[in-house]
Scaffold this motif. Structure first.
Motif, mmCIF file in Angstrom:
data_model
loop_
_atom_site.group_PDB
_atom_site.id
_atom_site.type_symbol
_atom_site.label_atom_id
_atom_site.label_comp_id
_atom_site.label_asym_id
_atom_site.label_seq_id
_atom_site.Cartn_x
_atom_site.Cartn_y
_atom_site.Cartn_z
ATOM 1 N N PRO A 1 83.608 19.086 39.122
ATOM 2 C CA PRO A 1 84.428 20.157 38.542
ATOM 3 C C PRO A 1 85.901 19.960 38.902
ATOM 4 O O PRO A 1 86.233 19.230 39.836
ATOM 5 N N LEU A 2 86.754 20.621 38.154
ATOM 6 C CA LEU A 2 88.190 20.529 38.385
ATOM 7 C C LEU A 2 88.745 21.936 38.462
ATOM 8 O O LEU A 2 88.443 22.771 37.598
ATOM 9 N N THR A 3 89.545 22.216 39.474
ATOM 10 C CA THR A 3 90.061 23.582 39.627
ATOM 11 C C THR A 3 91.577 23.645 39.712
ATOM 12 O O THR A 3 92.151 24.703 39.521
ATOM 13 N N HIS A 4 92.247 22.515 39.970
ATOM 14 C CA HIS A 4 93.691 22.583 40.221
ATOM 15 C C HIS A 4 94.576 22.285 39.006
ATOM 16 O O HIS A 4 95.791 22.370 39.107
ATOM 17 N N ILE A 5 93.975 21.956 37.858
ATOM 18 C CA ILE A 5 94.769 21.680 36.661
ATOM 19 C C ILE A 5 94.484 22.768 35.629
ATOM 20 O O ILE A 5 93.354 22.892 35.142
ATOM 21 N N GLN A 6 95.507 23.533 35.306
ATOM 22 C CA GLN A 6 95.321 24.643 34.370
ATOM 23 C C GLN A 6 94.832 24.132 33.016
ATOM 24 O O GLN A 6 95.343 23.159 32.482
ATOM 25 N N GLY A 7 93.817 24.818 32.482
ATOM 26 C CA GLY A 7 93.274 24.462 31.178
ATOM 27 C C GLY A 7 92.127 23.464 31.243
ATOM 28 O O GLY A 7 91.536 23.139 30.215
ATOM 29 N N TYR A 8 91.800 22.971 32.433
ATOM 30 C CA TYR A 8 90.717 21.995 32.590
ATOM 31 C C TYR A 8 89.760 22.457 33.684
ATOM 32 O O TYR A 8 90.194 22.850 34.757
ATOM 33 N N SER B 1 86.736 20.436 33.872
ATOM 34 C CA SER B 1 85.922 19.230 34.011
ATOM 35 C C SER B 1 86.813 18.033 34.305
ATOM 36 O O SER B 1 87.749 17.749 33.556
ATOM 37 N N LYS B 2 86.502 17.337 35.388
ATOM 38 C CA LYS B 2 87.257 16.125 35.712
ATOM 39 C C LYS B 2 87.056 15.067 34.624
ATOM 40 O O LYS B 2 87.979 14.326 34.299
ATOM 41 N N ASP B 3 85.860 15.031 34.025
ATOM 42 C CA ASP B 3 85.580 14.055 32.975
ATOM 43 C C ASP B 3 86.518 14.264 31.792
ATOM 44 O O ASP B 3 87.122 13.313 31.294
ATOM 45 N N VAL B 4 86.656 15.496 31.338
ATOM 46 C CA VAL B 4 87.518 15.806 30.179
ATOM 47 C C VAL B 4 88.980 15.503 30.519
ATOM 48 O O VAL B 4 89.704 14.883 29.732
ATOM 49 N N TYR B 5 89.420 15.928 31.699
ATOM 50 C CA TYR B 5 90.807 15.693 32.106
ATOM 51 C C TYR B 5 91.108 14.197 32.222
ATOM 52 O O TYR B 5 92.124 13.711 31.722
ATOM 53 N N ASN B 6 90.206 13.454 32.864
ATOM 54 C CA ASN B 6 90.426 12.016 33.023
ATOM 55 C C ASN B 6 90.468 11.296 31.684
ATOM 56 O O ASN B 6 91.275 10.388 31.486
ATOM 57 N N LYS B 7 89.605 11.697 30.755
ATOM 58 C CA LYS B 7 89.641 11.088 29.412
ATOM 59 C C LYS B 7 90.965 11.400 28.722
ATOM 60 O O LYS B 7 91.519 10.552 28.020
ATOM 61 N N THR B 8 91.474 12.611 28.937
ATOM 62 C CA THR B 8 92.774 12.991 28.370
ATOM 63 C C THR B 8 93.865 12.077 28.939
ATOM 64 O O THR B 8 94.692 11.546 28.190
ATOM 65 N N LEU B 9 93.865 11.901 30.260
ATOM 66 C CA LEU B 9 94.853 11.019 30.895
ATOM 67 C C LEU B 9 94.756 9.598 30.342
ATOM 68 O O LEU B 9 95.770 8.984 29.983
ATOM 69 N N ASP B 10 93.526 9.080 30.273
ATOM 70 C CA ASP B 10 93.341 7.689 29.843
ATOM 71 C C ASP B 10 93.726 7.485 28.383
ATOM 72 O O ASP B 10 94.336 6.468 28.041
ATOM 73 N N LYS B 11 93.422 8.454 27.532
ATOM 74 C CA LYS B 11 93.844 8.356 26.122
ATOM 75 C C LYS B 11 95.363 8.358 26.018
ATOM 76 O O LYS B 11 95.948 7.622 25.215
ATOM 77 N N ARG B 12 96.021 9.190 26.824
ATOM 78 C CA ARG B 12 97.495 9.224 26.828
ATOM 79 C C ARG B 12 98.066 7.885 27.265
ATOM 80 O O ARG B 12 99.024 7.379 26.674
ATOM 81 N N ILE B 13 97.499 7.325 28.333
ATOM 82 C CA ILE B 13 98.001 6.042 28.843
ATOM 83 C C ILE B 13 97.849 4.964 27.779
ATOM 84 O O ILE B 13 98.791 4.215 27.500
ATOM 85 N N ILE B 14 96.689 4.894 27.159
ATOM 86 C CA ILE B 14 96.433 3.877 26.135
ATOM 87 C C ILE B 14 97.420 4.033 24.976
ATOM 88 O O ILE B 14 97.985 3.053 24.487
ATOM 89 N N LYS B 15 97.663 5.270 24.567
ATOM 90 C CA LYS B 15 98.582 5.519 23.444
ATOM 91 C C LYS B 15 100.034 5.250 23.830
ATOM 92 O O LYS B 15 100.747 4.516 23.141
ATOM 93 N N LEU B 16 100.498 5.843 24.934
ATOM 94 C CA LEU B 16 101.901 5.710 25.329
ATOM 95 C C LEU B 16 102.287 4.267 25.629
ATOM 96 O O LEU B 16 103.382 3.817 25.284
ATOM 97 N N TYR B 17 101.402 3.539 26.284
ATOM 98 C CA TYR B 17 101.702 2.160 26.662
ATOM 99 C C TYR B 17 101.257 1.167 25.589
ATOM 100 O O TYR B 17 101.326 -0.039 25.798
#
Length: 151
Positions: free
Chosen positions: A73-80, A82-98
């Motif tokens: 579970p994830l508690t310190h990031i507003q709007g998330y 699930s660590k799985d959902v948040y991490n996928k969000t981060l990884d999709k951003r990295i793939i797109k931005l870079y």
């Protein structure tokens, strides 16, 4: 290890921690993941091939919280919640931005790509406090400098 399957944010975390002064990574007995094993392999072998994924990688798979996906579970990031959902969000951003794709990169190549567009780190970790992201940014740059200079 011929190649490493890795989430892009895990790679950034490895270089960031290397920049913080960790030269040898040790096992996390509590969680059982292979962060230490993958991190040491990357630090020791900058030419190792990395295959990027947004799903479970070579770090996650042995973890006690990984069952086809991260169940932590994830508690310190507003709007998330699930660590799985948040991490996928981060990884999709990295793939797109870079502008990364699903080809292989050597650890050295990936580190250079991220270092050359370092300011994107602030967009990737948009939800986190700016001080936290600033620290991540500075430590990543220290780690990238150390990593790329050791080659």
């Amino acid at each position: 290890m011929n190649s490493i399957l890795i989430k892009p944010h895990h790679f950034i975390d490895i270089i960031k921690l290397y920049g913080s002064g960790i030269d040898r990574f040790v096992p996390d007995e509590k969680m059982g993941h292979d962060f230490y094993k993958v991190a040491n392999e990357i630090i020791d072998n900058p030419s190792v091939d990395l295959k990027l994924t947004i799903d479970g990688d070579d770090i996650c798979k042995p973890c006690k919280k990984y069952h086809e996906q991260c169940i932590d579970p994830l508690t310190h990031i507003q709007g998330y919640t699930s660590k799985d959902v948040y991490n996928k969000t981060l990884d999709k951003r990295i793939i797109k931005l870079y502008n990364l794709n699903d080809e292989y990169y050597t650890a050295k190549q990936l580190c250079s790509i991220i270092q050359n567009n370092k300011e994107y780190i602030f967009e990737v970790w948009d939800e986190e406090d700016n001080e936290v992201t600033q620290k991540r940014y500075e430590l990543f740059l220290q780690g990238a400098h150390k990593f790329l200079d050791n080659i």
